[in-house]
Design a protein around this motif. Sequence first.
Motif, PDB file in Angstrom:
ATOM      1  N   GLY A  46      -7.068  -7.319   6.385  1.00  0.00           N
ATOM      2  CA  GLY A  46      -6.680  -7.086   5.001  1.00  0.00           C
ATOM      3  C   GLY A  46      -7.528  -6.056   4.280  1.00  0.00           C
ATOM      4  N   ASP A  50      -2.870  -3.603   4.603  1.00  0.00           N
ATOM      5  CA  ASP A  50      -2.319  -4.720   3.838  1.00  0.00           C
ATOM      6  C   ASP A  50      -1.908  -5.825   4.813  1.00  0.00           C
ATOM      7  N   ARG A  57      -4.277   0.809   3.495  1.00  0.00           N
ATOM      8  CA  ARG A  57      -4.679   0.662   2.089  1.00  0.00           C
ATOM      9  C   ARG A  57      -4.768   2.051   1.452  1.00  0.00           C
TER      10      ARG A  57
END
Length: 98
Positions: A46, A50, A57
Amino acid sequence: MIRVVLPVHLRTLAGAGKEVRVSVDGPVTQRGVLDAVERDFPMLRGTIRDRETGRRRPLVRFFACEEDLSNEPPDAPLPSRVASGEEPYLVVGAMAGG
């Protein structure tokens, strides 16, 4: 082994040095390398991509062999020098602001 260079904030989170080495099953692609990084360093899940969409990201860029690969398809093969471990795959935290 694929060499991956991480930005300092991700190194700190992962408790790793400047460069990590990961084993990629199958073709050496951006998706494969990032899957391996997240497999070996689950605390990074994460942070680079994403969690829901798997997309990069916004302030993260990818480079290899002096080329910006950030907008390349995730399943496109990485340069052979990266696949052989001769050159690293770089995850770079982009700068923003004015």
